[in-house]
Structures are given as C-alpha cells and as structure tokens.
Design an enzyme around this catalytic site. Structure first.
Site, PDB file in Angstrom:
ATOM      1  N   ASP A 112       0.873  -1.161   0.000  1.00 52.90           N
ATOM      2  CA  ASP A 112       0.000   0.000   0.000  1.00 52.90           C
ATOM      3  C   ASP A 112       0.921   1.224   0.000  1.00 52.90           C
ATOM      4  OD1 ASP A 112      -2.435   1.590   0.703  1.00 52.90           O
ATOM      5  OD2 ASP A 112      -1.323   1.880   2.559  1.00 52.90           O
ATOM      6  N   LEU A 113       0.438   2.367  -0.491  1.00 55.36           N
ATOM      7  CA  LEU A 113       1.342   3.534  -0.559  1.00 55.36           C
ATOM      8  C   LEU A 113       1.239   4.429   0.686  1.00 55.36           C
ATOM      9  CD1 LEU A 113       3.408   5.139  -2.247  1.00 55.36           C
ATOM     10  CD2 LEU A 113       1.484   6.437  -3.157  1.00 55.36           C
ATOM     11  N   ASP A 114       0.075   5.123   0.794  1.00 58.94           N
ATOM     12  CA  ASP A 114      -0.081   6.112   1.868  1.00 58.94           C
ATOM     13  C   ASP A 114      -0.105   5.419   3.232  1.00 58.94           C
ATOM     14  OD1 ASP A 114      -0.498   8.531   0.229  1.00 58.94           O
ATOM     15  OD2 ASP A 114      -2.322   7.515  -0.411  1.00 58.94           O
ATOM     16  N   THR A 127       2.055  10.283   4.053  1.00 54.52           N
ATOM     17  CA  THR A 127       1.185  11.266   3.400  1.00 54.52           C
ATOM     18  C   THR A 127      -0.202  11.350   4.034  1.00 54.52           C
ATOM     19  OG1 THR A 127       0.753   9.479   1.857  1.00 54.52           O
ATOM     20  CG2 THR A 127       2.210  11.224   1.085  1.00 54.52           C
ATOM     21  N   LYS A 171      -8.615   6.293   5.976  1.00 56.01           N
ATOM     22  CA  LYS A 171      -7.437   5.573   5.453  1.00 56.01           C
ATOM     23  C   LYS A 171      -7.850   4.464   4.499  1.00 56.01           C
ATOM     24  CE  LYS A 171      -4.249   6.081   9.338  1.00 56.01           C
ATOM     25  NZ  LYS A 171      -3.589   5.335  10.428  1.00 56.01           N
ATOM     26  N   GLY A 172      -7.179   4.404   3.356  1.00 64.49           N
ATOM     27  CA  GLY A 172      -7.310   3.258   2.463  1.00 64.49           C
ATOM     28  C   GLY A 172      -8.527   3.258   1.555  1.00 64.49           C
ATOM     29  N   ILE A 173      -9.361   4.274   1.657  1.00 63.94           N
ATOM     30  CA  ILE A 173     -10.547   4.300   0.783  1.00 63.94           C
ATOM     31  C   ILE A 173     -10.415   5.424  -0.232  1.00 63.94           C
ATOM     32  CG2 ILE A 173     -12.168   3.177   2.352  1.00 63.94           C
ATOM     33  CD1 ILE A 173     -13.073   5.957   3.209  1.00 63.94           C
ATOM     34  N   ARG A 217     -11.229   8.583  -2.967  1.00 61.76           N
ATOM     35  CA  ARG A 217     -11.575   9.991  -2.702  1.00 61.76           C
ATOM     36  C   ARG A 217     -13.065  10.215  -2.525  1.00 61.76           C
ATOM     37  NH1 ARG A 217      -9.200  13.079  -7.336  1.00 61.76           N
ATOM     38  NH2 ARG A 217      -7.475  11.707  -6.780  1.00 61.76           N
ATOM     39  N   SER A 234      -2.526   0.871  -4.452  1.00 58.26           N
ATOM     40  CA  SER A 234      -3.023   1.984  -3.635  1.00 58.26           C
ATOM     41  C   SER A 234      -4.433   2.412  -4.032  1.00 58.26           C
ATOM     42  CB  SER A 234      -2.071   3.179  -3.819  1.00 58.26           C
ATOM     43  OG  SER A 234      -2.603   4.347  -3.257  1.00 58.26           O
ATOM     44  N   ALA A 235      -5.189   2.901  -3.059  1.00 54.66           N
ATOM     45  CA  ALA A 235      -6.526   3.441  -3.324  1.00 54.66           C
ATOM     46  C   ALA A 235      -6.447   4.866  -3.875  1.00 54.66           C
ATOM     47  CB  ALA A 235      -7.354   3.437  -2.044  1.00 54.66           C
ATOM     48  N   SER A 236      -5.247   5.418  -3.867  1.00 51.54           N
ATOM     49  CA  SER A 236      -5.079   6.801  -4.328  1.00 51.54           C
ATOM     50  C   SER A 236      -5.088   6.891  -5.854  1.00 51.54           C
ATOM     51  CB  SER A 236      -3.745   7.345  -3.808  1.00 51.54           C
ATOM     52  OG  SER A 236      -3.500   8.635  -4.331  1.00 51.54           O
ATOM     53  N   ASN A 255      -3.214   9.233  -7.018  1.00 50.77           N
ATOM     54  CA  ASN A 255      -1.993  10.036  -7.158  1.00 50.77           C
ATOM     55  C   ASN A 255      -0.719   9.251  -6.855  1.00 50.77           C
ATOM     56  OD1 ASN A 255      -3.231  12.720  -7.656  1.00 50.77           O
ATOM     57  ND2 ASN A 255      -4.139  12.396  -5.640  1.00 50.77           N
ATOM     58  N   LYS A 260     -10.727  -0.447  -2.251  1.00 54.48           N
ATOM     59  CA  LYS A 260     -10.586  -1.310  -1.082  1.00 54.48           C
ATOM     60  C   LYS A 260     -11.810  -1.074  -0.177  1.00 54.48           C
ATOM     61  CE  LYS A 260      -5.602  -0.532  -1.255  1.00 54.48           C
ATOM     62  NZ  LYS A 260      -4.443   0.108  -0.622  1.00 54.48           N
ATOM     63  N   GLU A 320      -0.056  -3.312   4.504  1.00 57.58           N
ATOM     64  CA  GLU A 320      -1.193  -2.379   4.569  1.00 57.58           C
ATOM     65  C   GLU A 320      -1.297  -1.695   5.934  1.00 57.58           C
ATOM     66  OE1 GLU A 320      -4.000  -1.121   1.711  1.00 57.58           O
ATOM     67  OE2 GLU A 320      -3.873  -0.657   3.859  1.00 57.58           O
ATOM     68  N   ASP A 321      -1.709  -0.414   5.909  1.00 59.15           N
ATOM     69  CA  ASP A 321      -1.891   0.300   7.189  1.00 59.15           C
ATOM     70  C   ASP A 321      -3.360   0.533   7.533  1.00 59.15           C
ATOM     71  OD1 ASP A 321      -2.290   2.308   5.155  1.00 59.15           O
ATOM     72  OD2 ASP A 321      -2.016   3.832   6.717  1.00 59.15           O
TER      73      ASP A 321
HETATM   74  P1  B16 Z   1      -6.426  10.294  -3.648  1.00 53.26           P
HETATM   75  P2  B16 Z   1      -3.561   4.107   0.075  1.00 53.26           P
HETATM   76  C1  B16 Z   1      -5.417   6.064   0.000  1.00 53.26           C
HETATM   77  O1  B16 Z   1      -4.157   5.546  -0.371  1.00 53.26           O
HETATM   78  C2  B16 Z   1      -5.324   6.868   1.291  1.00 53.26           C
HETATM   79  O2  B16 Z   1      -5.088   5.999   2.392  1.00 53.26           O
HETATM   80  C3  B16 Z   1      -6.620   7.589   1.538  1.00 53.26           C
HETATM   81  O3  B16 Z   1      -6.512   8.389   2.704  1.00 53.26           O
HETATM   82  C4  B16 Z   1      -6.940   8.470   0.328  1.00 53.26           C
HETATM   83  O4  B16 Z   1      -8.181   9.146   0.510  1.00 53.26           O
HETATM   84  C5  B16 Z   1      -7.031   7.577  -0.893  1.00 53.26           C
HETATM   85  O5  B16 Z   1      -5.799   6.918  -1.078  1.00 53.26           O
HETATM   86  C6  B16 Z   1      -7.403   8.339  -2.141  1.00 53.26           C
HETATM   87  O6  B16 Z   1      -6.339   9.180  -2.490  1.00 53.26           O
HETATM   88  O7  B16 Z   1      -7.350  11.372  -3.186  1.00 53.26           O
HETATM   89  O8  B16 Z   1      -4.982  10.710  -3.772  1.00 53.26           O
HETATM   90  O9  B16 Z   1      -6.931   9.600  -4.888  1.00 53.26           O
HETATM   91  O10 B16 Z   1      -3.437   4.147   1.571  1.00 53.26           O
HETATM   92  O11 B16 Z   1      -4.497   3.040  -0.436  1.00 53.26           O
HETATM   93  O12 B16 Z   1      -2.210   4.091  -0.617  1.00 53.26           O
HETATM   94 MG    MG Z   2      -2.665   3.279   3.353  1.00 54.13          MG
END
Ligand code: B16
Ligand code: MG
Length: 216
Positions: free
Chosen positions: A8-10, A16, A44-46, A48, A113-115, A117, A144, A168-169
């Site tokens: 997982d990234l963030d 971040t 966390k992990g979900i 936007r 990652s769920a991000s 970015n 996720k 994963e965090d």
């Molecule tokens: P973005 P991960 C997740 O990344 C973050 O934990 C979560 O806080 C954030 O809202 C989500 O990415 C969406 O990110 O707005 O940049 O698309 O923990 O799955 O790496």
């Molecule tokens: Mg995370």
C-alpha cells in the site's frame, strides 16, 4: 513460495496520511465545519469519493453529485499542492532499507493503492524506480476493501495471490488483501488491523527474508 511484495502507498511507504487529512480539514472548513481527529482512521485506504461521503456526513452536509465532484476536485487540488513540494522526506522510516532487502531476496515489488496520485507521489522520491509495478485507483474500478487493485498488481507481476504478501496500514486494505487470497502484514496497531497475519509498528529493524519466513 513467496515471489512478490505488494505495498500500500499512503501510510506504508510514504508519510502522506497527514497531507490527505489536512486537505480534508481545509474542505470541511470551507463548508463551515470542523473535522475531528477521530475521523482520520476512517479515511485511510478508501478512495476519494467514498472519503468525501464520510467527511460530508460528519458535517451533516447533503450535496448534489455535481457539488460532490467539485468538492472532491477542490480537496485534490489542495493535495496536489502538497505533492508539489514532496521529496524523500516523506519516505517512512525503514522503507528504503526494507526495499533493498526485498531486492536482495529477488522478490518483485509493487504498489497497490486506493489513491489516484500514487505515481505522482512516488515520482517525487528516489525510491520510484524500485517498484516494478504501480497500480492505483486509475487502474481499478472498485475501491478497497475490494481486492481489485491488489489482484491487478499481482497479475501485472505474473504472480498468484498465494505467492505475494501485502503490506497495509488500513483495516479496509487488510480486508482487501484477505478477500484477494493474499497474506498480509499490517503496519500500525494490532487493535485496528485485527485480520492481518502479523502486525508491526513500521518497517524498521525488519528484513524481507524474515517476513517471508514468518508467512511461509
Ligand atoms: P487520492 P492508500 C489512499 O491511499 C489513502 O489511504 C486515503 O486516505 C486516500 O483518501 C485515498 O488513497 C485516495 O487518495 O485522493 O490521492 O486519490 O493508503 O491506499 O495508498
Ligand atoms: Mg494506506
């Protein structure tokens, strides 16, 4: 046989979570309410849009779909401003060394990652090139706790879920890993990451060979 680690990234690779949360705080402020710290874990992990729904519910705000898209864009614009000044300082303690030990074990390395970015964030750091594959919300329809992003990463690495370990965090991310048939190392609190196979505070003082032994 373990052939890959998928991170997982963030909150696992980069620090971040605070930047995401600060952007949500700004959005809440612009809409006239405050966000308490206790909501941080839930975000966390979900993705936007799901996060936005939680934030708006917290403020008792009902919004149209068009307003939601505008709010999500505003939050992301603030987050992108933060990304602009990111550098190696965001890499979490122990991660660089852990990735080196992972390469020594000849394991493949990916991000799931769920991000939206993930590439932008990682490309601001010197560890970008360590990842064979990066999959984020641009590559997966489902967020996720759906396992899609991890399954896509495993597929791109040509490994079976039984041959990969997820790091994963977030509780939602651990659920995604387990739903996909992966072993999972939780990074954080054992009280929150109850379904992870093992939980550790961070990736300091641990090497890839030990993780493989523990989870094989
Ligand atoms: P973005 P991960 C997740 O990344 C973050 O934990 C979560 O806080 C954030 O809202 C989500 O990415 C969406 O990110 O707005 O940049 O698309 O923990 O799955 O790496
Ligand atoms: Mg995370």
């Amino acid at each position: 046989m373990i052939k890959a680690f998928i991170f997982d990234l963030d909150g696992v690779v980069v620090d971040t979570v605070g930047y995401h949360f600060d952007s949500w705080i700004k959005l809440a402020h612009s809409l006239g309410f405050k966000l308490n710290d206790d909501i941080k874990e839930k975000l966390k992990g979900i993705n936007r849009m799901t996060s936005l729904d939680i934030v708006l519910a917290h403020g008792g705000i009902t919004a149209s779909q068009a307003e939601k898209i505008e709010y999500a864009k505003q939050k992301n614009d603030w987050y992108l401003e933060s990304i602009a000044s990111m550098n190696d300082d965001i890499i979490l303690d122990g991660v660089k060394e852990f990735l080196i030990s992972t390469q020594k074990e000849k394991l493949k390395i990916a991000v799931g990652s769920a991000s939206g970015n993930a590439r932008k964030v990682l490309s601001k750091t010197s560890i970008y090139s360590k990842f064979d594959i990066i999959k984020d919300s641009n590559d997966a329809k489902h967020s996720k706790p759906h396992p899609e992003v991890f399954l896509k990463a495993a597929e791109a690495l040509s490994v079976d879920p039984s041959e990969a370990i997820i790091f994963e965090d977030s509780a939602k991310g651990v659920d995604a890993a387990k739903a996909g048939g992966f072993k999972c190392v939780g990074i954080g609190s054992a009280d929150i990451l109850t379904d992870a196979d093992i939980v550790m505070d961070n990736l300091t003082h641990i090497t890839a060979d030990i993780i493989v032994k523990l989870l094989s």
